[in-house]
Write a protein that holds these residues in place. Structure first.
Motif: not given
Length: 187
Positions: A124, A128, A141, A144-145, A147-149, A151-152
């Protein structure tokens, strides 16, 4: 007078049954089937190895359920299959050191979690990053990517920490502290 004192004493087998029930209940809290916990409790108090047939009889379980229970407890190193046999039947012995059972059980469970999550994160995070760096990615997008990155990456740090914890658990660092505690308390 001695008979009165004897009758006032608690029954050892009843006390043992209470502890076996407690072991089964606590193992149920950790996702281990209640009857598997009960089997471990029974084996915990045995002063000798047991055959599958003896376990089956003591638990009144089907052969397939007993085999599954034994396999599960063996995989978590709560019981061990011995090399020796009794009349060509496999023998099993319970680990009676709760420090060691904790070390084995949680070490295996946590390592499985780490392995599953690390595999997912290794796929992931680079994915990302590609989305974020791609010129064709729309700003919403990309945000959001990102933000996801973030978190991960935080999760990745957690799993690195958790791996260190598991390594210490497995190498006995916490067990050595427990032994020191026992010796300080005169055990």
């Amino acid at each position: 007078m001695e008979d009165q004192n004897q009758s006032a004493l608690p029954c050892r087998s009843e006390l043992r049954e209470k502890v076996i029930a407690a072991i089964a209940n606590t193992m149920d809290l950790y996702g281990v089937n209640h009857s598997f916990g009960q089997l471990y409790g029974i084996m915990y108090f045995e002063d000798r190895p047991m055959t599958l047939e003896e376990m089956k009889t003591s638990m009144n379980m089907s052969k397939s359920n007993m085999s599954y229970a034994v396999r599960s407890l063996t995989e978590s190193q709560m019981i061990y299959k011995l090399e020796e046999k009794q009349e060509r039947k496999d023998l099993y012995w319970a680990e009676t050191d709760f420090f060691r059972t904790f070390q084995n059980f949680f070490g295996a469970k946590l390592q499985r979690e780490i392995d599953v999550m690390e595999e997912s994160l290794q796929e992931a995070i680079p994915g990302l990053s590609k989305i974020i760096l791609a010129e064709a990615t729309l700003p919403e997008e990309r945000e959001k990517a990102l933000q996801d990155l973030y978190k991960l990456q935080h999760a990745e740090r957690y799993y690195m920490w958790l791996q260190e914890f598991v390594d210490q658990l497995r190498n006995g660092a916490f067990y050595e502290n427990a032994v020191r505690l026992k010796s300080r308390h005169g055990e």
